[in-house]
Design an enzyme around this catalytic site. Structure first.
Site, PDB file in Angstrom:
ATOM      1  N   TYR A  99      -7.502  23.147  62.047  1.00 20.78           N
ATOM      2  CA  TYR A  99      -6.714  23.598  60.882  1.00 20.78           C
ATOM      3  C   TYR A  99      -5.221  23.441  61.208  1.00 20.78           C
ATOM      4  CZ  TYR A  99      -4.435  26.822  57.702  1.00 20.78           C
ATOM      5  OH  TYR A  99      -3.588  27.375  56.790  1.00 20.78           O
ATOM      6  N   ASP A 171     -13.336  29.739  65.492  1.00 15.47           N
ATOM      7  CA  ASP A 171     -12.845  29.999  64.135  1.00 15.47           C
ATOM      8  C   ASP A 171     -14.043  29.824  63.204  1.00 15.47           C
ATOM      9  OD1 ASP A 171     -11.749  29.898  61.573  1.00 15.47           O
ATOM     10  OD2 ASP A 171      -9.896  28.949  62.245  1.00 15.47           O
TER      11      ASP A 171
HETATM   12  C1  PLP Z   1      -6.906  29.253  56.066  1.00 14.78           C
HETATM   13  C2  PLP Z   1      -7.352  29.069  57.464  1.00 14.78           C
HETATM   14  C3  PLP Z   1      -6.636  29.634  58.521  1.00 14.78           C
HETATM   15  C4  PLP Z   1      -5.344  30.406  58.320  1.00 14.78           C
HETATM   16  O1  PLP Z   1      -5.530  31.599  57.644  1.00 14.78           O
HETATM   17  P1  PLP Z   1      -4.437  32.314  56.694  1.00 14.78           P
HETATM   18  O2  PLP Z   1      -5.189  33.484  56.160  1.00 14.78           O
HETATM   19  O3  PLP Z   1      -4.025  31.315  55.658  1.00 14.78           O
HETATM   20  O4  PLP Z   1      -3.292  32.720  57.546  1.00 14.78           O
HETATM   21  C5  PLP Z   1      -7.136  29.443  59.802  1.00 14.78           C
HETATM   22  N1  PLP Z   1      -8.255  28.735  60.035  1.00 14.78           N
HETATM   23  C6  PLP Z   1      -8.964  28.171  59.028  1.00 14.78           C
HETATM   24  C7  PLP Z   1     -10.191  27.387  59.343  1.00 14.78           C
HETATM   25  C8  PLP Z   1      -8.541  28.314  57.712  1.00 14.78           C
HETATM   26  O5  PLP Z   1      -9.243  27.733  56.718  1.00 14.78           O
END
Ligand code: PLP
Length: 374
Positions: A99, A171
Site C-alpha cells: 500500500y 496487514d
Molecule cells: C487504506 C489502507 C491503509 C491506510 O489506512 P488509513 O486508514 O487510510 O490510514 C493501510 N493499508 C491498507 C492495505 C489500506 O488499504
C-alpha cells in the site's frame, strides 16, 4: 464461539443502571479519582484509555484471535506504531506492491530516523531469503496486496521471519478476520486500516494492531506508543466501529460472493486484458488463497485493453459505481490506481481497482457491461 457470535457480543454488555442495550458514548476526557487517590474504575484520562476504545479493542482482539488490540486514529497511525517498535538501524522487509502510504511512511518518514527497508516480491521465498540481513527485525506482509492482489504464504513467511529472529506483521485490511486469520497461521501482529471493511460504511477513519499472546515486549511498546504518541481514535469513532462489527461477517461474505461473479464476468469480456482476483483458478496465488482464506474477498483489479486513457474512459462511463479512492464500504467504488500513487507508481496504467459493495451483483455487472461497450 463462532466469529458471527463474537462479532455481535464481544465488547458489548447491557449497561448497569439504565439497562441500555446499545453502549453509550463516553465523551469525558477525564475520570474521578477515589478519595485515596486510586482509580478503581481503571480510567484516568481518555488518551490513555476510554470505555468506547476498550470495548472496540476487546472486540478486535477476539475477532483476530489475539491477546490484545490497540486502536488508532488511522491505519497509517497503526502502521507508524508497529514500525516505531523497531529501533534506528533495524531492517524491515516489505512487499514491492505495498500500500503506497506504508511505503512512503517507511521511505520518507522513518527512513530519516534510521529505519532500513527492502521491497521485494514476497511471493518468491528465495527473494525474501536473499533480502534478510543480520539486522532484519520485521517482515511486513500484505495479502491480498494493494492493488495487484498478490497472495503470499503467511505460514511460510512467518516461519522464515522467526528463523531470522524477526516479527511477522500482516496487514489484514483487505481480507479481514472473516476470511483470513494471520495469527492462527503463525503471524505475530495483525494490522488494519479499520477505515475499510471493519468500518464498512465509508464514514470513519481508523486503524488497529492486534498482537498474539506471549509478545509482552512488543505489546508494552505499542501501548506506550499509543498513549504517548497520542494518535488515538475519538470515542465516537470507536463507537461507530463497534457498531459496524456485528454485520462484518455478512457484509464480507456477500461482497466476496458478488466479487467472484463479477471477476468471472470481467474475465470473459473481450475489452479486458487481465483480471486480478485470487478466486479465479488462473490467479497465481489461487492455491495459497484456497488454503489460507475462507473466500476471496470483495476487491478486484483489472487491466483494460489500452492504456490510462481507455481505463479512465471506462470509469467515467459507469453510472452506479462511484469513482473514488478507498474500499470496503457498502457502496461500490472504482479507482484508476496509478493516478493516486504519487511519485512511485507500481500500478499498470491500464489498471482499475474495484471495491465491490452490497448492491446486487447483476446490477453491478450491467453497469460494467454498458461502460465497457464502445
Ligand atoms: C487504506 C489502507 C491503509 C491506510 O489506512 P488509513 O486508514 O487510510 O490510514 C493501510 N493499508 C491498507 C492495505 C489500506 O488499504
Amino acid at each position: 464461539m463462532n466469529l458471527e457470535t463474537l462479532a455481535v457480543h464481544t465488547g458489548r454488555s447491557v449497561e448497569p443502571g439504565s439497562g441500555a442495550v446499545t453502549p453509550s458514548i463516553t465523551l469525558s476526557t477525564t475520570f474521578e479519582r477515589d478519595p485515596d487517590g486510586s482509580f478503581s474504575s481503571s480510567y484516568i484520562y481518555s488518551r490513555i484509555a476510554n470505555p468506547n476504545r476498550t470495548a472496540l479493542e476487546t472486540a478486535l482482539a477476539a475477532l483476530e484471535g489475539g491477546d490484545q488490540a490497540f486502536a488508532f486514529a488511522s491505519g497509517m497511525a497503526a502502521a507508524s506504531a508497529i514500525l516505531q517498535t523497531l529501533q534506528s538501524g533495524d531492517h524491515v522487509i516489505m512487499p514491492d506492491d505495498q500500500y503506497h502510504g506504508t511505503r512512503y511512511l517507511v521511505i520518507d518518514v522513518l527512513g530519516r530516523w534510521g529505519l532500513q527497508a527492502d521491497f521485494v516480491d514476497m511471493r518468491d521465498l528465495a527473494q525474501v531469503k536473499a533480502a534478510i540481513r543480520p539486522n532484519t527485525r520485521m517482515f511486513l506482509l500484505e495479502t491480498p496486496s494493494n492493488p495487484r492482489m498478490n497472495v503470499v504464504d503467511i505460514q511460510a513467511l512467518a516461519a522464515l521471519a522467526h528463523q531470522s529472529n524477526a516479527l511477522c506483521v500482516v496487514d489484514n485490511t483487505w481480507a479481514t478476520p472473516v476470511l483470513q486469520q494471520p495469527l492462527a497461521l503463525g503471524a505475530d501482529v495483525v494490522m488494519h486500516s479499520t477505515t475499510k471493511y471493519l468500518g464498512g460504511h465509508s464514514d470513519v477513519i481508523g486503524g488497529a494492531l492486534i498482537i498474539r499472546q506471549g509478545l509482552e515486549e512488543t505489546t508494552g511498546r505499542i501501548k506506550t506508543i499509543q498513549n504517548i504518541g497520542g494518535a488515538v481514535p475519538s470515542p465516537f469513532d470507536c463507537w461507530l466501529l463497534l457498531r459496524s462489527l456485528p454485520t462484518l461477517p455478512l457484509r464480507v461474505r456477500a461482497q466476496s460472493d458478488s466479487a467472484l461473479k463479477i471477476a468471472q464476468f470481467l474475465d470473459r469480456h473481450p475489452q479486458i486484458e487481465q483480471v486480478h482476483y485470487p478466486g479465479l483458478p488462473s490467479h497465481a496465488g489461487h492455491n495459497i488463497a484456497c488454503r489460507q482464506m475462507r473466500a476471496f474477498g470483495g476487491m478486484i483489479s483489472f487491466q483494460v485493453r489500452g492504456g490510462q486513457q481507455e481505463a479512465m474512459a471506462i470509469a467515467a462511463r459507469l453510472k452506479l459505481i462511484t469513482r473514488a479512492t478507498s474500499l470496503g464500504g457498502v457502496e461500490s467504488l472504482i479507482e484508476h490506481r496509478a493516478s493516486i500513487e504519487g511519485r512511485i507508481v507500481v500500478s499498470p496504467l491500464n489498471l482499475l481497482r474495484f471495491s465491490v459493495g452490497l448492491e446486487h451483483p447483476d446490477d453491478l455487472i450491467a453497469d460494467l457491461d454498458q461502460a465497457l461497450a464502445v
